[in-house]
Design a protein around this motif. Sequence first.
Motif, PDB file in Angstrom:
ATOM      1  N   ALA A 105     -30.830 -15.386  12.799  1.00  0.00           N
ATOM      2  CA  ALA A 105     -30.807 -16.065  11.728  1.00  0.00           C
ATOM      3  C   ALA A 105     -29.492 -15.094  10.534  1.00  0.00           C
ATOM      4  CB  ALA A 105     -31.825 -16.166  10.175  1.00  0.00           C
ATOM      5  N   THR A 106     -28.476 -15.292   9.632  1.00  0.00           N
ATOM      6  CA  THR A 106     -27.575 -14.502   9.012  1.00  0.00           C
ATOM      7  C   THR A 106     -28.418 -14.193   7.733  1.00  0.00           C
ATOM      8  OG1 THR A 106     -25.971 -15.460  10.350  1.00  0.00           O
ATOM      9  CG2 THR A 106     -25.467 -14.179   7.677  1.00  0.00           C
ATOM     10  N   LYS A 107     -28.380 -13.110   7.079  1.00  0.00           N
ATOM     11  CA  LYS A 107     -29.329 -12.664   6.193  1.00  0.00           C
ATOM     12  C   LYS A 107     -28.040 -12.442   4.783  1.00  0.00           C
ATOM     13  CE  LYS A 107     -32.830 -11.123   5.682  1.00  0.00           C
ATOM     14  NZ  LYS A 107     -34.048 -10.118   5.154  1.00  0.00           N
ATOM     15  N   ILE A 108     -27.707 -13.191   3.829  1.00  0.00           N
ATOM     16  CA  ILE A 108     -27.274 -12.790   2.669  1.00  0.00           C
ATOM     17  C   ILE A 108     -28.200 -12.866   1.063  1.00  0.00           C
ATOM     18  CG2 ILE A 108     -25.994 -14.334   0.707  1.00  0.00           C
ATOM     19  CD1 ILE A 108     -24.298 -14.066   3.618  1.00  0.00           C
ATOM     20  N   GLY A 109     -27.668 -11.162   0.957  1.00  0.00           N
ATOM     21  CA  GLY A 109     -28.809 -10.634  -0.424  1.00  0.00           C
ATOM     22  C   GLY A 109     -27.739 -11.565  -1.403  1.00  0.00           C
ATOM     23  N   ILE A 110     -27.775 -12.112  -2.473  1.00  0.00           N
ATOM     24  CA  ILE A 110     -27.643 -12.458  -4.189  1.00  0.00           C
ATOM     25  C   ILE A 110     -28.237 -11.414  -4.874  1.00  0.00           C
ATOM     26  CG2 ILE A 110     -28.059 -14.385  -5.426  1.00  0.00           C
ATOM     27  CD1 ILE A 110     -28.088 -16.198  -4.144  1.00  0.00           C
ATOM     28  N   ILE A 111     -26.911 -10.108  -5.886  1.00  0.00           N
ATOM     29  CA  ILE A 111     -28.043  -9.800  -6.009  1.00  0.00           C
ATOM     30  C   ILE A 111     -27.735 -10.359  -7.802  1.00  0.00           C
ATOM     31  CG2 ILE A 111     -26.585  -6.976  -6.829  1.00  0.00           C
ATOM     32  CD1 ILE A 111     -25.478  -7.028  -4.276  1.00  0.00           C
ATOM     33  N   ALA A 120     -28.992 -24.446   8.421  1.00  0.00           N
ATOM     34  CA  ALA A 120     -30.541 -23.753   8.520  1.00  0.00           C
ATOM     35  C   ALA A 120     -30.562 -22.693   9.085  1.00  0.00           C
ATOM     36  CB  ALA A 120     -30.917 -24.667   9.778  1.00  0.00           C
ATOM     37  N   ASN A 121     -29.484 -22.024   9.548  1.00  0.00           N
ATOM     38  CA  ASN A 121     -29.767 -20.587  10.183  1.00  0.00           C
ATOM     39  C   ASN A 121     -29.560 -19.988   9.506  1.00  0.00           C
ATOM     40  OD1 ASN A 121     -30.954 -19.245  12.160  1.00  0.00           O
ATOM     41  ND2 ASN A 121     -28.925 -18.760  12.983  1.00  0.00           N
ATOM     42  N   VAL A 122     -29.446 -19.191   8.041  1.00  0.00           N
ATOM     43  CA  VAL A 122     -28.807 -18.833   7.121  1.00  0.00           C
ATOM     44  C   VAL A 122     -30.359 -18.383   5.702  1.00  0.00           C
ATOM     45  CG1 VAL A 122     -27.643 -18.001   4.833  1.00  0.00           C
ATOM     46  CG2 VAL A 122     -27.081 -19.073   7.191  1.00  0.00           C
ATOM     47  N   SER A 123     -30.286 -17.248   5.709  1.00  0.00           N
ATOM     48  CA  SER A 123     -31.750 -16.745   4.620  1.00  0.00           C
ATOM     49  C   SER A 123     -30.698 -15.786   3.815  1.00  0.00           C
ATOM     50  CB  SER A 123     -32.714 -16.226   5.974  1.00  0.00           C
ATOM     51  OG  SER A 123     -32.327 -14.946   6.281  1.00  0.00           O
ATOM     52  N   CYS A 154     -29.422  -7.322   5.362  1.00  0.00           N
ATOM     53  CA  CYS A 154     -27.968  -8.234   5.009  1.00  0.00           C
ATOM     54  C   CYS A 154     -26.582  -8.263   5.753  1.00  0.00           C
ATOM     55  CB  CYS A 154     -27.942  -8.600   3.424  1.00  0.00           C
ATOM     56  SG  CYS A 154     -29.279  -8.113   2.243  1.00  0.00           S
ATOM     57  N   ASP A 155     -26.208  -9.878   5.633  1.00  0.00           N
ATOM     58  CA  ASP A 155     -24.814  -9.460   6.463  1.00  0.00           C
ATOM     59  C   ASP A 155     -23.636 -10.015   5.714  1.00  0.00           C
ATOM     60  OD1 ASP A 155     -25.933  -9.479   9.772  1.00  0.00           O
ATOM     61  OD2 ASP A 155     -27.207 -11.050   8.623  1.00  0.00           O
ATOM     62  N   GLY A 156     -24.242 -10.227   4.354  1.00  0.00           N
ATOM     63  CA  GLY A 156     -23.070 -10.527   3.042  1.00  0.00           C
ATOM     64  C   GLY A 156     -24.120 -10.737   2.297  1.00  0.00           C
ATOM     65  N   PHE A 157     -22.956 -10.607   0.918  1.00  0.00           N
ATOM     66  CA  PHE A 157     -23.495 -10.953  -0.391  1.00  0.00           C
ATOM     67  C   PHE A 157     -23.457 -11.757  -1.629  1.00  0.00           C
ATOM     68  CE2 PHE A 157     -24.272  -6.662   2.062  1.00  0.00           C
ATOM     69  CZ  PHE A 157     -26.020  -5.818   0.908  1.00  0.00           C
ATOM     70  N   ILE A 158     -23.714 -11.756  -2.291  1.00  0.00           N
ATOM     71  CA  ILE A 158     -23.274 -12.365  -3.665  1.00  0.00           C
ATOM     72  C   ILE A 158     -23.823 -11.887  -4.880  1.00  0.00           C
ATOM     73  CG2 ILE A 158     -23.336 -14.688  -5.201  1.00  0.00           C
ATOM     74  CD1 ILE A 158     -24.313 -15.812  -2.032  1.00  0.00           C
ATOM     75  N   VAL A 159     -22.668 -11.453  -5.803  1.00  0.00           N
ATOM     76  CA  VAL A 159     -22.534 -10.799  -6.564  1.00  0.00           C
ATOM     77  C   VAL A 159     -22.682 -11.230  -7.763  1.00  0.00           C
ATOM     78  CG1 VAL A 159     -22.174  -7.889  -7.876  1.00  0.00           C
ATOM     79  CG2 VAL A 159     -21.791  -8.146  -5.196  1.00  0.00           C
ATOM     80  N   ILE A 160     -23.952 -11.726  -9.366  1.00  0.00           N
ATOM     81  CA  ILE A 160     -23.856 -12.171  -9.843  1.00  0.00           C
ATOM     82  C   ILE A 160     -23.492 -11.048 -11.536  1.00  0.00           C
ATOM     83  CG2 ILE A 160     -25.093 -14.111 -11.097  1.00  0.00           C
ATOM     84  CD1 ILE A 160     -25.648 -15.703  -8.753  1.00  0.00           C
ATOM     85  N   SER A 161     -22.328 -11.815 -11.418  1.00  0.00           N
ATOM     86  CA  SER A 161     -22.135 -10.566 -12.553  1.00  0.00           C
ATOM     87  C   SER A 161     -21.991 -10.925 -14.107  1.00  0.00           C
ATOM     88  CB  SER A 161     -20.172  -9.533 -13.009  1.00  0.00           C
ATOM     89  OG  SER A 161     -20.531  -8.981 -13.269  1.00  0.00           O
ATOM     90  N   THR A 173     -17.503 -16.032   7.159  1.00  0.00           N
ATOM     91  CA  THR A 173     -17.086 -14.419   7.197  1.00  0.00           C
ATOM     92  C   THR A 173     -18.259 -13.030   7.825  1.00  0.00           C
ATOM     93  OG1 THR A 173     -15.475 -15.260   5.618  1.00  0.00           O
ATOM     94  CG2 THR A 173     -15.816 -12.666   5.853  1.00  0.00           C
ATOM     95  N   ALA A 174     -19.409 -13.700   6.974  1.00  0.00           N
ATOM     96  CA  ALA A 174     -20.418 -12.551   7.553  1.00  0.00           C
ATOM     97  C   ALA A 174     -20.653 -12.646   8.708  1.00  0.00           C
ATOM     98  CB  ALA A 174     -21.714 -12.964   6.762  1.00  0.00           C
ATOM     99  N   ILE A 175     -20.980 -13.947   9.335  1.00  0.00           N
ATOM    100  CA  ILE A 175     -21.093 -13.891  10.909  1.00  0.00           C
ATOM    101  C   ILE A 175     -19.570 -13.347  11.648  1.00  0.00           C
ATOM    102  CG2 ILE A 175     -20.712 -15.389  12.774  1.00  0.00           C
ATOM    103  CD1 ILE A 175     -22.740 -17.369  10.821  1.00  0.00           C
TER     104      ILE A 175
END
Length: 203
Positions: free
Chosen positions: A3-9, A35-38, A77-84, A182-184
């Motif tokens: 699974a591709t993992k996305i970190g939400i900051i 379905a294959n993203v955590s 994590c393979d990619g990130f979302i940064v919420i500011s 893009t992370a993949i």
Amino acid sequence: MTATKIGIIIGSNRKISQSGRIAEFVHSLINNLQANVSVDLFSVRDMNLPLWSEEKWQSNSSLVDLWKPFSSRLKECDGFIVISPEWAGMAPPHLKNFLLMCDGGELAHKPGLLIGVSSGFGGAYPVAELRMSGYKNNFLWWLPDHVILRHVESLFVEEPPTKLDVNMTNRLNYSLEFLVETAIAMAPVREKVQNLATYKHGM
């Protein structure tokens, strides 16, 4: 398939924040996207990190020990979302401090989607600030697209959704799909080219 993992900051350190609410909403969109993203959530408030100091470079320091579990999760994590959020036209200091701490390859050459949050007409200044200086030694790779959620208290709260809710949800889904793909795509590039031992600091 892994699974591709996305970190939400979550960049706000308020106990109850719009950034946190938006993070949960974005989390639900990612779950519906593929379905294959955590997802792994990182709240700068809950992390309660001290200010960066040179102790971060000393292997036996308490700061290094405190940071290790967060570092391990971020590296997965393979990619990130940064919420500011925007505080007085700036990104919150706790968020900038978090980005300073990520100097061990945790974010390096991984795509990052910026989401600016504003209670009014703002939100653009933190995006510009983080694009300019929020990546240098952590090598977080900002996507060219970003999202700004203005008058955020009135977004995604009505049922049925407003026309603006639908439009912004569609825009978020578009950006999130770009982030995941893009992370993949970047994972094999990092494995082939990345050399942080030699090139640890940005120019």
